[in-house]
Motif scaffolding. Structure first.
Motif, PDB file in Angstrom:
ATOM      1  N   MET A  25       0.746  -1.226  -0.095  1.00 26.51           N
ATOM      2  CA  MET A  25      -0.133  -0.079  -0.028  1.00 26.51           C
ATOM      3  C   MET A  25       0.927   1.173   0.156  1.00 26.51           C
ATOM      4  SD  MET A  25      -2.560   1.414   2.927  1.00 26.51           S
ATOM      5  CE  MET A  25      -3.270  -0.097   3.152  1.00 26.51           C
ATOM      6  N   LYS A  26       0.517   2.027  -0.982  1.00 29.95           N
ATOM      7  CA  LYS A  26       1.190   3.551  -0.932  1.00 29.95           C
ATOM      8  C   LYS A  26       0.113   4.417  -0.696  1.00 29.95           C
ATOM      9  CE  LYS A  26       4.873   1.771  -3.721  1.00 29.95           C
ATOM     10  NZ  LYS A  26       5.733   1.658  -5.264  1.00 29.95           N
ATOM     11  N   LEU A  27      -0.062   5.337  -1.715  1.00 27.89           N
ATOM     12  CA  LEU A  27      -0.888   6.255  -1.588  1.00 27.89           C
ATOM     13  C   LEU A  27      -2.248   5.831  -2.305  1.00 27.89           C
ATOM     14  CD1 LEU A  27       0.583   9.714  -2.418  1.00 27.89           C
ATOM     15  CD2 LEU A  27      -0.220   8.766  -0.324  1.00 27.89           C
ATOM     16  N   ASP A  28      -2.294   4.582  -3.122  1.00 29.63           N
ATOM     17  CA  ASP A  28      -3.238   3.896  -3.673  1.00 29.63           C
ATOM     18  C   ASP A  28      -3.595   3.018  -2.760  1.00 29.63           C
ATOM     19  OD1 ASP A  28      -3.170   5.441  -6.121  1.00 29.63           O
ATOM     20  OD2 ASP A  28      -1.154   4.204  -6.854  1.00 29.63           O
ATOM     21  N   TYR A  29      -4.994   2.612  -2.647  1.00 29.64           N
ATOM     22  CA  TYR A  29      -5.590   1.691  -1.918  1.00 29.64           C
ATOM     23  C   TYR A  29      -6.377   0.767  -2.965  1.00 29.64           C
ATOM     24  CZ  TYR A  29      -7.577  -0.944   1.909  1.00 29.64           C
ATOM     25  OH  TYR A  29      -7.573  -2.248   2.906  1.00 29.64           O
ATOM     26  N   LYS A  30      -6.032  -0.490  -3.246  1.00 26.48           N
ATOM     27  CA  LYS A  30      -6.559  -1.353  -4.256  1.00 26.48           C
ATOM     28  C   LYS A  30      -7.324  -2.293  -3.689  1.00 26.48           C
ATOM     29  CE  LYS A  30      -4.420  -2.515  -7.819  1.00 26.48           C
ATOM     30  NZ  LYS A  30      -3.318  -3.039  -8.641  1.00 26.48           N
ATOM     31  N   ILE A  31      -8.554  -2.593  -4.196  1.00 23.87           N
ATOM     32  CA  ILE A  31      -9.662  -3.519  -3.633  1.00 23.87           C
ATOM     33  C   ILE A  31     -10.147  -4.203  -4.995  1.00 23.87           C
ATOM     34  CG2 ILE A  31     -11.798  -4.258  -2.922  1.00 23.87           C
ATOM     35  CD1 ILE A  31     -11.643  -1.382  -0.972  1.00 23.87           C
ATOM     36  N   LEU A  32      -9.994  -5.815  -4.913  1.00 17.69           N
ATOM     37  CA  LEU A  32     -10.439  -6.756  -5.928  1.00 17.69           C
ATOM     38  C   LEU A  32     -11.869  -7.196  -5.356  1.00 17.69           C
ATOM     39  CD1 LEU A  32     -10.460  -7.978  -8.781  1.00 17.69           C
ATOM     40  CD2 LEU A  32      -8.635  -9.605  -7.624  1.00 17.69           C
ATOM     41  N   TRP A  33     -12.838  -7.108  -6.024  1.00 21.93           N
ATOM     42  CA  TRP A  33     -14.189  -7.294  -5.374  1.00 21.93           C
ATOM     43  C   TRP A  33     -14.897  -8.401  -6.219  1.00 21.93           C
ATOM     44  CZ3 TRP A  33     -17.136  -3.315  -2.524  1.00 21.93           C
ATOM     45  CH2 TRP A  33     -18.235  -3.967  -1.835  1.00 21.93           C
ATOM     46  N   LEU A  34     -15.233  -9.567  -5.966  1.00 21.60           N
ATOM     47  CA  LEU A  34     -15.708 -10.555  -6.891  1.00 21.60           C
ATOM     48  C   LEU A  34     -17.328 -10.950  -6.105  1.00 21.60           C
ATOM     49  CD1 LEU A  34     -15.989 -12.947  -8.895  1.00 21.60           C
ATOM     50  CD2 LEU A  34     -14.956 -14.406  -7.090  1.00 21.60           C
ATOM     51  N   ASP A  35     -18.160 -10.714  -7.149  1.00 15.64           N
ATOM     52  CA  ASP A  35     -19.708 -10.863  -6.612  1.00 15.64           C
ATOM     53  C   ASP A  35     -20.556 -11.180  -8.002  1.00 15.64           C
ATOM     54  OD1 ASP A  35     -22.511 -10.905  -5.684  1.00 15.64           O
ATOM     55  OD2 ASP A  35     -21.640 -10.254  -3.826  1.00 15.64           O
ATOM     56  N   ARG A  60      -5.910   7.206  -2.396  1.00 13.51           N
ATOM     57  CA  ARG A  60      -6.438   7.263  -3.741  1.00 13.51           C
ATOM     58  C   ARG A  60      -7.044   5.738  -4.165  1.00 13.51           C
ATOM     59  NH1 ARG A  60      -2.674   9.824  -7.709  1.00 13.51           N
ATOM     60  NH2 ARG A  60      -1.374   8.001  -7.059  1.00 13.51           N
ATOM     61  N   PRO A  61      -8.678   5.653  -4.060  1.00 17.34           N
ATOM     62  CA  PRO A  61      -9.170   4.271  -4.367  1.00 17.34           C
ATOM     63  C   PRO A  61      -9.013   3.931  -5.582  1.00 17.34           C
ATOM     64  CG  PRO A  61     -10.806   6.151  -4.111  1.00 17.34           C
ATOM     65  CD  PRO A  61      -9.244   6.954  -3.947  1.00 17.34           C
ATOM     66  N   GLU A  62      -8.794   2.500  -5.730  1.00 19.59           N
ATOM     67  CA  GLU A  62      -8.901   1.817  -6.945  1.00 19.59           C
ATOM     68  C   GLU A  62      -9.615   0.731  -6.708  1.00 19.59           C
ATOM     69  OE1 GLU A  62      -6.118   0.036 -10.838  1.00 19.59           O
ATOM     70  OE2 GLU A  62      -5.293   0.963  -8.879  1.00 19.59           O
ATOM     71  N   ILE A  63     -10.792   0.333  -6.972  1.00 21.25           N
ATOM     72  CA  ILE A  63     -11.726  -0.666  -6.707  1.00 21.25           C
ATOM     73  C   ILE A  63     -12.245  -1.274  -8.061  1.00 21.25           C
ATOM     74  CG2 ILE A  63     -14.019  -1.355  -5.714  1.00 21.25           C
ATOM     75  CD1 ILE A  63     -13.937   0.785  -3.947  1.00 21.25           C
ATOM     76  N   ILE A  64     -11.451  -2.610  -8.254  1.00 22.58           N
ATOM     77  CA  ILE A  64     -11.846  -3.507  -9.449  1.00 22.58           C
ATOM     78  C   ILE A  64     -12.907  -4.332  -9.117  1.00 22.58           C
ATOM     79  CG2 ILE A  64     -10.598  -4.704 -11.051  1.00 22.58           C
ATOM     80  CD1 ILE A  64      -8.146  -3.202 -10.736  1.00 22.58           C
ATOM     81  N   THR A  65     -14.126  -4.576 -10.022  1.00 26.75           N
ATOM     82  CA  THR A  65     -14.986  -5.630  -9.700  1.00 26.75           C
ATOM     83  C   THR A  65     -14.828  -6.576 -10.979  1.00 26.75           C
ATOM     84  OG1 THR A  65     -16.563  -4.342 -10.986  1.00 26.75           O
ATOM     85  CG2 THR A  65     -16.272  -3.874  -8.689  1.00 26.75           C
ATOM     86  N   ALA A  66     -15.444  -7.767 -10.428  1.00 24.65           N
ATOM     87  CA  ALA A  66     -15.560  -9.038 -11.405  1.00 24.65           C
ATOM     88  C   ALA A  66     -16.852  -9.636 -10.859  1.00 24.65           C
ATOM     89  CB  ALA A  66     -14.540  -9.938 -11.345  1.00 24.65           C
ATOM     90  N   SER A  67     -17.457  -9.979 -11.877  1.00 31.06           N
ATOM     91  CA  SER A  67     -18.935 -10.910 -11.552  1.00 31.06           C
ATOM     92  C   SER A  67     -18.695 -12.411 -12.011  1.00 31.06           C
ATOM     93  CB  SER A  67     -20.145 -10.365 -12.513  1.00 31.06           C
ATOM     94  OG  SER A  67     -19.658 -10.436 -13.779  1.00 31.06           O
ATOM     95  N   LYS A  68     -17.653 -12.655 -12.448  1.00 36.20           N
ATOM     96  CA  LYS A  68     -17.354 -14.070 -12.816  1.00 36.20           C
ATOM     97  C   LYS A  68     -15.830 -14.589 -11.978  1.00 36.20           C
ATOM     98  CE  LYS A  68     -19.807 -14.371 -17.012  1.00 36.20           C
ATOM     99  NZ  LYS A  68     -19.827 -14.661 -18.359  1.00 36.20           N
ATOM    100  N   SER A  69     -15.692 -15.611 -11.737  1.00 40.02           N
ATOM    101  CA  SER A  69     -14.614 -16.163 -11.166  1.00 40.02           C
ATOM    102  C   SER A  69     -13.383 -16.051 -12.370  1.00 40.02           C
ATOM    103  CB  SER A  69     -14.618 -17.525 -10.487  1.00 40.02           C
ATOM    104  OG  SER A  69     -14.765 -18.267 -11.457  1.00 40.02           O
ATOM    105  N   GLU A  70     -13.578 -16.298 -13.486  1.00 42.63           N
ATOM    106  CA  GLU A  70     -12.551 -16.297 -14.402  1.00 42.63           C
ATOM    107  C   GLU A  70     -11.992 -14.775 -14.591  1.00 42.63           C
ATOM    108  OE1 GLU A  70     -12.028 -17.237 -19.165  1.00 42.63           O
ATOM    109  OE2 GLU A  70     -13.843 -17.373 -18.316  1.00 42.63           O
ATOM    110  N   ASP A  71     -12.775 -13.951 -14.554  1.00 39.47           N
ATOM    111  CA  ASP A  71     -12.408 -12.547 -14.623  1.00 39.47           C
ATOM    112  C   ASP A  71     -11.612 -12.150 -13.424  1.00 39.47           C
ATOM    113  OD1 ASP A  71     -13.481 -12.221 -17.194  1.00 39.47           O
ATOM    114  OD2 ASP A  71     -15.148 -11.413 -16.534  1.00 39.47           O
ATOM    115  N   VAL A 121     -17.494   3.065  -0.333  1.00 36.86           N
ATOM    116  CA  VAL A 121     -16.161   2.606   0.310  1.00 36.86           C
ATOM    117  C   VAL A 121     -15.102   3.568  -0.377  1.00 36.86           C
ATOM    118  CG1 VAL A 121     -14.648   0.799  -0.179  1.00 36.86           C
ATOM    119  CG2 VAL A 121     -17.004   0.260   0.414  1.00 36.86           C
ATOM    120  N   SER A 122     -15.379   3.870  -1.761  1.00 39.13           N
ATOM    121  CA  SER A 122     -14.241   4.751  -2.238  1.00 39.13           C
ATOM    122  C   SER A 122     -14.256   6.165  -1.607  1.00 39.13           C
ATOM    123  CB  SER A 122     -14.681   4.964  -3.926  1.00 39.13           C
ATOM    124  OG  SER A 122     -13.755   5.645  -4.531  1.00 39.13           O
ATOM    125  N   GLU A 123     -15.347   6.673  -1.297  1.00 35.55           N
ATOM    126  CA  GLU A 123     -15.488   7.925  -0.429  1.00 35.55           C
ATOM    127  C   GLU A 123     -14.480   7.776   0.982  1.00 35.55           C
ATOM    128  OE1 GLU A 123     -19.638   9.265  -0.201  1.00 35.55           O
ATOM    129  OE2 GLU A 123     -19.782   9.642  -2.398  1.00 35.55           O
TER     130      GLU A 123
END
Length: 294
Positions: A1-11, A36-47, A26-28
């Motif tokens: 973690m630096k100034l960016d906070y990265k989240i990977l979200w699967l649902d 600096r938030p970076e939230i990356i989402t995926a709806s499938k496990s493959e992605d 969550v971003s706010e």
């Protein structure tokens, strides 16, 4: 973690979290904490597994997915193929989780939809876990390393900006002459050395961060960017210098750095303000770079 906070979200119902503005909340929250938030989402496990790596600070996933079981998700994340040890929050509305205390750095949440909203409970658990990861990150020794790294990166950007100002100027020699004059005035011991340096790259590296900042401000047109850049030395350079020479204190209850000269306590609140200032000046420098490239 630096100034960016990265989240990977699967649902597989991630659209519901987006439409309910849960991800936005969550971003706010992260922005309010000076990240600096970076939230990356995926709806499938493959992605999800295509995006998975060790750069994430937190992983969120529903335990019950249409295309994979939660146990398999955990095994793959921790397997030799990925070897990701990021904090994980698994959540479910079904009370059927077993042996959840045997997995390192994994939190489980069983929501009771009869007593509350599932997504709101996930939000609260997510923020609680973010607070935990921030506390781990804010080990004060790690914070000093982050600040040194980020301010060094800004130093490089400031030098690049000066290069652009000189390249676009009708009289770069005049600017260099002023830089030398100002530098010699406040650094008499280096007068002989600076007089021997003639190429622009060497001059800009020799004069140091404070002098590069002053040269930029002198050559900016009056306006919002110049107004904000006048705070750069106070909010970035001087704080970096104080942090670099601060003394590590361990009073038995906590560790913190204290500026020997002014007694400044680099505590968690202060470090949050430093992160906010770093983000602010990063954005200003990016904007200034964009304007100079026009």
């Amino acid at each position: 973690m630096k100034l960016d906070y990265k989240i990977l979200w699967l649902d597989d119902q991630i659209k519901d979290f987006i439409e309910d503005e849960i991800i936005e909340e969550v971003s706010e929250y992260l922005s309010q904490q000076g990240f600096r938030p970076e939230i990356i989402t995926a709806s499938k496990s493959e992605d999800f597994f295509k995006k998975l790596d060790n750069s994430f600070d937190l992983i969120l996933t529903d335990y019950h997915l249409n295309d994979i079981n939660g146990d398999e998700v955990i095994k793959k994340i921790r397997s030799q193929d990925y070897s990701v040890m990021t904090e994980i929050l698994f959540y479910t509305a079904k009370a059927d989780l077993k042996d959840t205390d045997k997995i390192s750095r994994v939190s489980f949440l069983e929501t009771n939809t009869l007593l509350g909203d599932h997504r709101e409970e996930v939000l609260r658990a997510t923020i609680n876990l973010i607070e935990l990861t921030i506390k781990k990150f804010q080990n004060i020794v790690a914070m000093r390393g982050m600040i040194m790294h980020e301010t060094s990166s800004l130093d490089v950007e400031m030098e690049n900006i000066l290069q652009k100002i000189l390249a676009s100027s009708k009289s770069p020699d005049d600017i260099i002459a002023v830089i030398k004059k100002k530098y010699k005035k406040s650094n008499d011991e280096f007068n002989k050395n600076i007089d021997k340096v003639e190429d622009i790259d060497s001059i800009l590296r020799t004069i140091g961060a404070s002098h590069r900042w002053r040269a930029i401000v002198r050559n900016l047109s009056d306006g919002e960017i110049k107004s904000v850049m006048t705070d750069y030395e106070k909010e970035i350079i001087l704080i970096r210098n104080k942090f670099a020479h601060a003394e590590l204190i361990d009073d038995g209850e906590r560790q913190y750095f204290r500026d020997r000269k002014n007694g400044l306590d680099f505590n968690e609140d202060f470090c949050q303000q430093v992160r906010e200032d770093l983000l602010k000046h990063k954005e200003n420098i990016d904007l200034l770079n964009s304007e100079l490239e026009k």
